[in-house]
Design an enzyme around this catalytic site. Structure first.
Site, PDB file in Angstrom:
ATOM      1  N   LYS A 158       0.891  -1.167   0.000  1.00  0.00           N
ATOM      2  CA  LYS A 158       0.000   0.000   0.000  1.00  0.00           C
ATOM      3  C   LYS A 158       0.929   1.217   0.000  1.00  0.00           C
ATOM      4  O   LYS A 158       1.107   1.909   1.008  1.00  0.00           O
ATOM      5  CB  LYS A 158      -0.941  -0.028   1.211  1.00  0.00           C
ATOM      6  CG  LYS A 158      -2.088   0.971   1.086  1.00  0.00           C
ATOM      7  CD  LYS A 158      -3.173   0.681   2.107  1.00  0.00           C
ATOM      8  CE  LYS A 158      -4.109   1.863   2.286  1.00  0.00           C
ATOM      9  NZ  LYS A 158      -4.885   2.225   1.106  1.00  0.00           N
TER      10      LYS A 158
HETATM   11  N1  PMP Z   1      -7.739  -1.048  -3.267  1.00  0.00           N
HETATM   12  C1  PMP Z   1      -7.165   0.153  -3.044  1.00  0.00           C
HETATM   13  C2  PMP Z   1      -6.427   0.814  -4.152  1.00  0.00           C
HETATM   14  C3  PMP Z   1      -7.283   0.758  -1.803  1.00  0.00           C
HETATM   15  O1  PMP Z   1      -6.722   1.956  -1.578  1.00  0.00           O
HETATM   16  C4  PMP Z   1      -8.003   0.110  -0.784  1.00  0.00           C
HETATM   17  C5  PMP Z   1      -8.145   0.767   0.560  1.00  0.00           C
HETATM   18  N2  PMP Z   1      -7.037   0.442   1.380  1.00  0.00           N
HETATM   19  C6  PMP Z   1      -8.587  -1.134  -1.056  1.00  0.00           C
HETATM   20  C7  PMP Z   1      -8.434  -1.676  -2.309  1.00  0.00           C
HETATM   21  C8  PMP Z   1      -9.372  -1.861  -0.009  1.00  0.00           C
HETATM   22  O2  PMP Z   1      -8.538  -2.315   1.020  1.00  0.00           O
HETATM   23  P1  PMP Z   1      -9.071  -2.466   2.516  1.00  0.00           P
HETATM   24  O3  PMP Z   1     -10.342  -3.207   2.452  1.00  0.00           O
HETATM   25  O4  PMP Z   1      -7.995  -3.242   3.207  1.00  0.00           O
HETATM   26  O5  PMP Z   1      -9.247  -1.102   3.050  1.00  0.00           O
END
Ligand code: PMP
Length: 291
Positions: free
Chosen positions: A154
């Site tokens: 991330k």
């Molecule tokens: N894809 C992207 C590009 C994101 O930024 C997020 C948010 N973190 C997600 C998917 C979903 O991830 P999560 O459910 O862990 O928040």
């Protein structure tokens, strides 16, 4: 309106490299590697009743994201968990969003930054729904291939194309962009994973070049518990017209029904409603357990 106060001008406290500092003093220098070269990773978390949903998973993902970029976050997941709880309590928050971030500092200003310090900060603030009446449009950029970018991190740098796509979508009256992957398959929105309901089964793209969201994993579990068939597969954009329901999932988005993708329209159907209810009950249970 709280929304209009810039983020650097708010009140409260931010955890910064092991200390709680007044919100406005949580600064960094303009010559910071994370800013110039994108050596920065972050998390987005949501607390319900003061307790972050999947806290340790988020803390661990921050550490893993850093490792993928070649640096070690100088705190353990348990230490990050503790700091996160401190930030929420210190700011008197209950239902809120939490933003941990880790970045290479100012010791070196070049592509190589082997000796840079790794900095970590955690902030939290009140935040309501991320999307309302979500309409998507096809994005200008694709999610990159796993041999082109660190797609499982991330990492802040990966959001550069997301902001471009989202701005472009917003300028045309849409809420967000639907990104395809480097092969032309449906990937995700700029900040949430996508699901579609086709003839009673739930289909979602294989997360092989984008984040396998914690909400995505939770929703797959809830759907299977509720007796739905969940199929992870490569999905072509031409298949979007076959879906009866489409929704996106993410920490910020929670579960948000998609009302349109370009000229295709969708209703919030029974499967989406059931999963939204189940997700709300699950996060409420977390909140209750924290009381
Ligand atoms: N894809 C992207 C590009 C994101 O930024 C997020 C948010 N973190 C997600 C998917 C979903 O991830 P999560 O459910 O862990 O928040």
């Amino acid at each position: 309106m709280a929304e209009l106060i810039p983020f650097d001008a708010r009140e409260g406290h931010i955890w910064y490299n092991g200390e709680m500092v007044p919100w406005r003093d949580a600064k960094l220098h303009v010559l910071t590697h994370g800013l110039h070269y994108g050596s920065c990773v972050f998390e987005g978390e949501r607390a319900y009743g003061g307790e972050v949903f999947k806290l340790t998973e988020h803390s661990q993902r921050l550490i893993d994201s850093g490792r993928i970029l070649g640096f070690e976050v100088p705190y353990s997941a348990a230490e990050l968990d503790r700091a996160t709880r401190e930030v929420i309590a210190r700011n008197g928050l209950s239902d809120c969003y939490v933003r941990p971030v880790a970045w290479r500092g100012s010791e070196q200003m070049g592509v190589s930054a082997q000796k840079s310090r790794i900095n970590v900060a955690i902030a939290a603030w009140e935040w309501g729904s991320y999307y309302s009446d979500l309409r998507l449009t096809r994005a200008k950029y694709d999610r990159p291939a796993p041999n082109t970018a660190p797609v499982k991190s991330k990492a802040a740098g990966l959001y550069m194309i997301c902001t471009i796509c989202k701005h472009e979508a917003e300028s045309r009256g849409f809420g967000d962009a639907l990104m395809l992957d480097y092969r032309g398959y449906v990937a995700e929105s700029t900040g949430a994973n996508i699901f579609m309901v086709i003839d009673g089964a739930i289909h979602t793209p294989i997360p092989d070049c984008f984040l396998d969201g914690l909400t995505r994993q939770t929703v797959i579990g809830l759907a299977r518990d509720a007796g739905y068939e969940v199929i992870e597969r490569h999905i072509k954009p031409e298949e979007l017209k076959n879906a009866q329901e489409i929704f996106v999932t993410g920490t910020a988005a929670e579960i948000t029904p998609v009302r349109a993708i370009d000229d295709l329209s969708y209703q919030q159907g029974p499967t989406t409603t059931r999963l939204m209810d189940d997700f709300r009950n699950l996060t409420r249970r977390v909140a209750k357990a924290a009381e």
